[in-house]
Design a protein around this motif. Structure first.
Motif, PDB file in Angstrom:
ATOM      1  N   SER A  97      -7.768 -34.802  42.171  1.00  0.00           N
ATOM      2  CA  SER A  97      -7.803 -33.819  41.088  1.00  0.00           C
ATOM      3  C   SER A  97      -6.630 -33.971  40.132  1.00  0.00           C
ATOM      4  O   SER A  97      -6.764 -33.719  38.930  1.00  0.00           O
ATOM      5  N   ASN A 185     -23.345 -28.765  37.015  1.00  0.00           N
ATOM      6  CA  ASN A 185     -22.796 -27.473  37.450  1.00  0.00           C
ATOM      7  C   ASN A 185     -23.664 -26.312  36.983  1.00  0.00           C
ATOM      8  O   ASN A 185     -23.917 -25.365  37.732  1.00  0.00           O
ATOM      9  N   PHE A 219     -19.408 -28.032  43.566  1.00  0.00           N
ATOM     10  CA  PHE A 219     -18.200 -27.211  43.603  1.00  0.00           C
ATOM     11  C   PHE A 219     -18.233 -26.240  44.775  1.00  0.00           C
ATOM     12  O   PHE A 219     -19.237 -26.107  45.481  1.00  0.00           O
ATOM     13  N   SER A 220     -17.145 -25.529  44.972  1.00  0.00           N
ATOM     14  CA  SER A 220     -17.001 -24.615  46.101  1.00  0.00           C
ATOM     15  C   SER A 220     -17.636 -23.260  45.791  1.00  0.00           C
ATOM     16  O   SER A 220     -18.022 -22.973  44.648  1.00  0.00           O
ATOM     17  N   ARG A 222     -16.120 -20.395  45.787  1.00  0.00           N
ATOM     18  CA  ARG A 222     -15.232 -19.631  44.912  1.00  0.00           C
ATOM     19  C   ARG A 222     -15.455 -20.005  43.455  1.00  0.00           C
ATOM     20  O   ARG A 222     -15.482 -19.132  42.567  1.00  0.00           O
ATOM     21  N   THR A 223     -15.620 -21.285  43.197  1.00  0.00           N
ATOM     22  CA  THR A 223     -15.907 -21.721  41.833  1.00  0.00           C
ATOM     23  C   THR A 223     -17.258 -21.209  41.375  1.00  0.00           C
ATOM     24  O   THR A 223     -17.428 -20.808  40.214  1.00  0.00           O
ATOM     25  N   ARG A 226     -17.046 -17.644  40.124  1.00  0.00           N
ATOM     26  CA  ARG A 226     -16.517 -17.526  38.760  1.00  0.00           C
ATOM     27  C   ARG A 226     -17.552 -17.980  37.732  1.00  0.00           C
ATOM     28  O   ARG A 226     -17.677 -17.370  36.663  1.00  0.00           O
ATOM     29  N   LYS A 227     -18.273 -19.031  38.046  1.00  0.00           N
ATOM     30  CA  LYS A 227     -19.264 -19.530  37.102  1.00  0.00           C
ATOM     31  C   LYS A 227     -20.427 -18.550  36.934  1.00  0.00           C
ATOM     32  O   LYS A 227     -21.017 -18.469  35.849  1.00  0.00           O
TER      33      LYS A 227
END
Length: 579
Positions: A97, A185, A219-220, A222-223, A226-227
């Motif tokens: 990252s 995503n 993605f995780s 948690r991500t 938010r998304k």
């Protein structure tokens, strides 16, 4: 084992992180096999050279970053090929990252080039892996000229030659579109939101494995959280933009409870200017805390309208059910409708609510007048389907309650039907009922009167076998002939309402042009029942026998009369349209 030459590696273009690189290794039987990327990285410090490691990841294969060294803990040292002068950066074989962050910060234009480059490598690797897989399935051997023996002598090492089946070649010609990471995503967010999937699905190993060879990363959780919040805000803006393009909007709202929690739902509806088709969208589906008082309903509904920039002047009407709390909310805070008083003499549907006294006392919401609100609501329009449902349930039940003869016929007959419905809900009894009748009995839903009508139709359908069912269940209950006749009469009387409800419960084609003719057809049918009963000579023999069974000085006659009265009072404003 020699991996120093690039030609000895099948598709040395690997994927980042979870993807595996396909490296051709020749064992004792000269059969190539695919070795996993994790194994290569684990043995990087011993049997494999640094070229193998750098080819495992498109980020540090030399185009964007150059791999300088790697230690025993899989920590790598890289050199940025885009910086002048060149800078060094540290990362891990499993976490890069910080390298991406460097591209995003100092080489913004190169980040998109990296994503495209990574997918090109993934595509190349996927094609090679697919070709090898198809060759194995079709029984095609892979001929390796480097290891073929001629007279017990090996040929000079040359580039490998492989024979492919036709289907493999054809499959490689398919057009494959590249999907960016951002696009991927958004598709994951749409998949979770539209399919109502659990957020934890993105953390499941098998779900991640679906995209191993596609050059994208999942993605995780948690991500994802938010998304989804960002997706919600974007959806609100899109709906606001859509509604701003229409001059008039109609909204609907409803409140329901489930597992001691209450919710409010609001939808908006507009007409397409070209074909006048209805277009609907959801404005809200959120928790409704506290008691369902009229002022709290007005306050929450008003706030939802303001969220989407919907002034009262733009909302032609808000459609609700006949609940007393909705009626009072629009009576106090809505634009007054002259037709609204026509319904006030009826006992409206009340919903019993159990409230947490302590929490509501803290919010000062137990007293309906405890909090003053300056909310303004639009015209109130009662749902015609729900009103018809009340006629078939509430108004008919009042007629039965006030008529002693009807009460003696109705309640015992429905009690025996309830015994059958309850038995059909138990596995062993349900099998017995099915073996005798040949079909299953449906249990009526409390809040849907049509389900009661459908359940009674199934019972009358097998009225000759009902007593046999009771005997098989070990019950002494038996249906008398007059009880079955009453149920048949009841079904014939309420059948027009049931047909009307089926027509008006549609989501797409229910307009005033369908509602008003349906209401007039109901009125005409029930008037005809009363008129023809007083004029037997004007009916055909078949029609005479049918109506005579229903209206020949029987208690059921009052049902027709009361239904007609309820129709005229509850839909008086519609019937006056033609006058």
């Amino acid at each position: 084992m020699n991996l120093s030459q690039e030609d000895d590696i099948i598709n040395n273009e690997g994927l980042e992180k979870s993807t595996s690189i396909a490296s051709t290794v020749t064992n004792r039987n000269n059969v190539p096999f695919i070795q996993n990327n994790e194994q290569i990285l684990t043995n990087a410090g011993s049997n494999f050279d640094i070229d193998t490691i750098k080819n495992a990841n498109a980020l540090y294969d030399g185009r964007f970053f150059k791999l300088i060294s790697i230690d025993s803990n899989s920590k790598i040292k890289t050199e940025c090929q885009l910086c002048v002068p060149k800078t060094t950066h540290r990362a891990s074989t499993t976490a890069t990252s910080n390298l991406k962050r460097h591209l995003k910060t100092f080489h913004k234009n190169s980040l998109q080039d990296y994503e495209k480059y990574k997918q090109e490598k993934a595509l190349k690797k996927r094609k090679t892996t697919s070709i090898l897989h198809d060759s194995t399935i079709h029984g095609i051997s892979i001929v390796d000229e480097n290891t073929s023996n001629v007279g017990d002598k090996k040929k000079t090492p040359q580039r490998q030659q492989r024979t492919l089946c036709l289907s493999s070649v054809e499959s490689s010609k398919n057009t494959i579109k590249f999907v960016s990471q951002d696009n991927f995503n958004q598709r994951i967010v749409n998949f979770v939101v539209n399919g109502l999937h659990s957020l934890s699905i993105v953390d499941e190993k098998d779900f991640k494995n679906l995209f191993n060879d596609f050059g994208v990363e999942v993605f995780s959780r948690r991500t994802l959280d938010r998304k989804i919040d960002d997706h919600y805000l974007l959806s609100v803006e899109k709906i606001k933009c859509f509604l701003s393009q229409h001059q008039y909007v109609c909204t609907t709202t409803d409140i329901w409870s489930m597992k001691s929690r209450s919710f409010i739902g609001v939808t908006a509806h507009v007409l397409n200017d070209k074909d006048f088709n209805r277009i609907s969208t959801v404005l809200a589906c959120t928790r409704f805390p506290g008691v369902h008082s009229f002022n709290r309903i007005a306050e929450i509904l008003h706030s939802i309208h303001l969220m989407y920039d919907l002034p009262v002047s733009k909302i032609v009407a808000t459609v609700t059910d006949n609940g007393a709390n909705f009626v009072k909310a629009f009576k106090e805070f809505g634009i007054q409708n002259n037709n609204e008083s026509e319904y006030d003499e009826f006992n409206e549907e009340e919903v019993l609510q159990f409230v947490d006294v302590q929490s509501d006392a803290e919010n000062n919401s137990l007293d309906p007048d405890a909090q003053y609100t300056n909310a303004t609501l639009a015209y109130h329009q009662r749902c015609a389907t729900h009103t018809l449902n009340l006629i078939a349930s509430s108004d008919i039940n009042k007629c039965i309650k006030n008529n002693t003869a009807l009460k003696r016929l109705h309640h015992p007959a429905l009690a025996k039907c309830t015994l059958l419905w309850n038995a059909s809900g138990r596995p062993k009894s349900a099998e017995t009922i099915y073996s005798i009748l040949g079909f299953k009995l449906s249990y009526p839903c409390v809040i849907r009167w049509n389900s009661l009508y459908d359940s009674l139709c199934l019972i009358i359908k097998a009225k000759e076998k009902l007593n046999s069912v009771f005997e098989s269940l070990g019950s002494n209950t038996q249906f008398k002939s007059y009880a079955l006749e009453y149920l048949s009469d009841y079904i014939d009387i309420v059948k027009p309402i049931s047909i009307a409800l089926d027509k008006l419960q549609g989501e797409q084609n229910c307009y005033y042009g369908q509602l008003i003719p349906t209401l007039f057809a109901l009125k005409i049918k029930y008037k005809k029942m009363l008129v023809l009963s007083s004029m037997p000579g004007s009916m055909t023999p078949t029609e005479n026998r049918s109506l005579d069974r229903i209206l020949n000085i029987r208690p059921q006659t009052s049902l027709v009369s009361d239904i007609l009265v309820s129709l005229k009072k509850r839909f008086k404003n519609y019937y006056e349209v033609i006058l």
